[in-house]
Motif scaffolding. Structure first.
Motif, short mmCIF file in Angstrom:
data_model
loop_
_atom_site.label_atom_id
_atom_site.label_comp_id
_atom_site.label_asym_id
_atom_site.label_seq_id
_atom_site.Cartn_x
_atom_site.Cartn_y
_atom_site.Cartn_z
N LYS A 286 17.63 46.88 23.38
CA LYS A 286 17.65 48.21 24.01
C LYS A 286 16.29 48.91 23.94
O LYS A 286 16.20 50.14 23.92
CB LYS A 286 18.73 49.10 23.40
N SER A 287 15.21 48.13 23.81
CA SER A 287 13.89 48.75 23.91
C SER A 287 13.06 47.89 24.85
O SER A 287 13.41 46.74 25.15
CB SER A 287 13.23 48.84 22.54
N LEU A 288 11.97 48.46 25.36
CA LEU A 288 11.11 47.72 26.29
C LEU A 288 9.66 47.89 25.89
O LEU A 288 9.30 48.84 25.19
CB LEU A 288 11.29 48.29 27.71
N GLU A 289 8.82 46.97 26.37
CA GLU A 289 7.37 47.10 26.16
C GLU A 289 6.91 48.41 26.80
O GLU A 289 7.45 48.81 27.84
CB GLU A 289 6.65 45.95 26.87
N PRO A 290 5.89 49.06 26.23
CA PRO A 290 5.41 50.32 26.85
C PRO A 290 4.59 50.05 28.11
O PRO A 290 3.37 50.14 28.13
CB PRO A 290 4.56 50.95 25.73
N SER A 291 5.30 49.71 29.19
CA SER A 291 4.61 49.26 30.41
C SER A 291 3.83 50.38 31.09
O SER A 291 3.02 50.13 31.98
CB SER A 291 5.63 48.67 31.38
N LEU A 292 4.08 51.64 30.71
CA LEU A 292 3.32 52.75 31.31
C LEU A 292 2.24 53.27 30.36
O LEU A 292 1.70 54.36 30.57
CB LEU A 292 4.27 53.88 31.71
N SER A 293 1.96 52.49 29.34
CA SER A 293 0.95 52.91 28.36
C SER A 293 -0.37 53.24 29.08
O SER A 293 -0.84 52.45 29.90
CB SER A 293 0.78 51.77 27.36
N GLY A 294 -0.93 54.40 28.79
CA GLY A 294 -2.21 54.81 29.40
C GLY A 294 -2.07 55.39 30.80
O GLY A 294 -3.04 55.85 31.39
#
Ligand SMILES: Cc1cc2nc3c(=O)[nH]c(=O)nc-3n(C[C@H](O)[C@H](O)[C@H](O)COP(=O)(O)OP(=O)(O)OC[C@H]3O[C@@H](n4cnc5c(N)ncnc54)[C@H](O)[C@@H]3O)c2cc1C
Ligand code: SF4
Length: 481
Positions: A286-294
């Motif tokens: 129920k978690s995802l990589e921080p694909s919107l990081s930055g």
């Protein structure tokens, strides 16, 4: 009647939201249930007033808005049954009108609570949370399957196009009435906007899948990746089934056709939310990589979908999030022309907005702002948005223009209404109040009939459409079992 002094004895207590610092790290559900004892106290707050506006479902404002539950749920009765600990009876009472309380108990905006007599001077009874309690108890106890079983089989085959809450509710009711139902869904999973649209933190997809699995056990046939009109023809459906119910929703998002719209990095909110859920469904925890990081994210549209986008962008690690809304902010309390028991048109902070502020986005939402253009770099990727303040006529005020940097822009400005392709395919030109159409084999329900609406409306429409379909088949019904 529940405890006659309950509303004086107990304070309103909602299902608590998980701490923001914890919940923004995953996509698990936002709220946790109260204990059974606490829930009984909340049910005891129902006054059983003699005029229960909460379930009156009275229209106002040109037939679009409704005061109280649009589905006529028997609220005071099941509050009393919760208070008495008669949970099976509460579930049976609930099921008379609402087959899917596990959905509405999580995502309904609960107009019933605003119309509750106790809300006239107080905060209203926690009707939605009580509903979720009944649903979760019934699922844990294994009472749901039994409720869907038909007492007899008719041998009549019915097709439903679309597996959102309207299509599912129609299928549930038709199955109870003994018909054989096949649902065609163009997507790879079932549930419509319950599955792909509403984020997992509001409605865990396991809850949606649990219902699909139960319906499968009851004999409903689900066919995915089947777009009616493309993968299967309108003619074939009409030849194979005694009736067809169109429940295709109203998924066409409103676009913003200003200069620069063709730039990459501008997405419709519902596509962004769908892609996030698709990735989540294959993630283990129920978690995802921080694909919107930055990334700097701008959400255009101040409604609930915009709020879902903010909550999702925060979870995906966006560097900043901003939200623009063209209309003015709503007042902090009801205007005189918006009295109880109407839905209060007042400013509220959504869960996503609270999370965005927590993540350091001060002044997250700006009102009376219009988009004039999208600005892109030399590769055609969006790098900013040109906005201006608008006056009461929604026209830009000269000298207020500014360009704000952005890497991802999400369009959350509502929906344009029903896509008529499927209606046209079945030669439907008129839809009646009883869900029937000018084509005697075809019925229409849910957002496809009403336009963009709410889950509880879709459930009501599906249930009622099924009953009218059943009535239209009276002459054909041969009891085979
Ligand atoms: C982001 C978002 C958040 C929302 N949050 C809430 C909320 O919190 N509470 C609330 O009450 N409401 C909410 N809503 C509104 C609610 O989800 C809808 O009103 C409801 O889902 C409508 O149900 P429906 O069954 O009519 O249509 P849908 O749920 O749209 O389902 C229609 C289905 O038909 C399928 N379909 C379409 N064409 C075809 C075809 N040709 N062949 C086969 N299948 C087809 C689609 O793929 C889809 O699965 C939200 C909506 C959005 C977009
Ligand atoms: S479905 Fe919504 S409006 Fe109706 S009783 Fe439940 S929470 Fe209230």
């Amino acid at each position: 009647m529940a405890d006659p002094n309950g509303f004086l004895t107990y304070e309103r207590k909602d299902n608590p939201y998980r701490e923001i610092a914890e919940r923004v790290r995953d996509f698990a559900e936002l709220q946790l249930p109260l204990s059974n004892e606490e829930r009984k106290k909340q049910a005891a707050r129902c006054m059983h007033c003699d005029v229960p506006f909460c379930h009156s479902g009275v229209f106002y404002g040109g037939k679009r808005a409704v005061s109280g539950c649009p589905n006529d749920n028997h609220i005071p009765e099941w509050n009393d049954l919760i208070y008495r600990g008669a949970m099976k009876k509460a579930y049976e009472r609930m099921s008379l009108t609402n087959p899917f309380p596990e959905f509405t108990g999580r995502v309904c905006p609960a107009p019933c609570e605003k119309a509750c007599a106790e809300a006239l001077n107080g905060s209203g009874v926690t009707i939605k949370d009580n509903e979720r309690h009944i649903a979760d108890t019934a699922n844990e106890a294994g009472w749901v399957l039994e409720m869907g079983k038909p007492s007899q089989k008719t041998g009549i085959k019915i097709a439903i196009v679309g597996s959102g809450p309207a299509g599912l509710a129609a299928a549930w009711r038709l199955t109870q009435l003994g018909h054989s139902v096949t649902i065609y869904e163009k997507s790879d999973r079932f549930g419509g906007l319950l599955m792909y649209g509403i984020p997992n933190m509001k409605l865990d997809k396991a809850i949606v899948q649990q219902r699909i699995d139960l319906m499968h056990q009851l004999g409903v046939t689900f066919i995915a990746n089947a777009e009616v009109g493309k993968t299967i023809s309108y003619d074939e459906l009409q030849k194979t089934y005694a009736r067809v119910i169109i429940a295709t929703g109203a998924g066409g998002p409103r676009d913003l056709k200003v200069v620069g719209r063709q730039s990459s990095g501008i997405e419709f909110a519902v596509d962004f939310l769908t892609q996030t859920t698709k990735r989540l469904l294959v993630s283990a925890d129920k978690s995802l990589e921080p694909s919107l990081s930055g990334k700097k994210v701008i959400v255009i549209g101040g409604g609930d979908t915009g709020n879902d986008c903010i909550g999702t962008a925060v979870r995906l690690g966006a560097a900043s999030v901003k939200q623009f809304e063209i209309t003015p902010a709503l007042p902090l309390s009801r205007n005189a022309n918006n009295p109880w028991p109407e839905w209060p048109m007042i400013l509220k902070e959504g869960y996503g907005q609270a999370e965005g502020q927590f993540a350091g986005n001060n002044d997250l939402t700006e009102y009376t702002i219009a988009t004039q253009a999208f600005v892109s770099d030399d590769k055609g990727a969006v790098k900013g948005i040109k906005v201006a303040q608008v006056g009461s006529d929604f026209k830009p005020i000269a000298g207020t223009e500014q360009v704000i940097a952005a890497d991802l822009i999400l369009l959350a400005m509502g929906f344009v209404g029903t896509d008529t392709a499927v209606l046209d395919g079945f030669d439907v030109t008129e839809i009646d109040n009883d869900y029937a159409t000018n084509n005697p084999h075809v019925f229409v329900c849910g957002d496809a009939r009403r336009g963009p609406s709410l889950v509880i409306w879709a459930i009501r429409e599906g249930r009622k459409a099924a009953e009218f379909v059943d009535k239209s088949l009276e002459a054909l019904i041969k009891i085979s079992v």
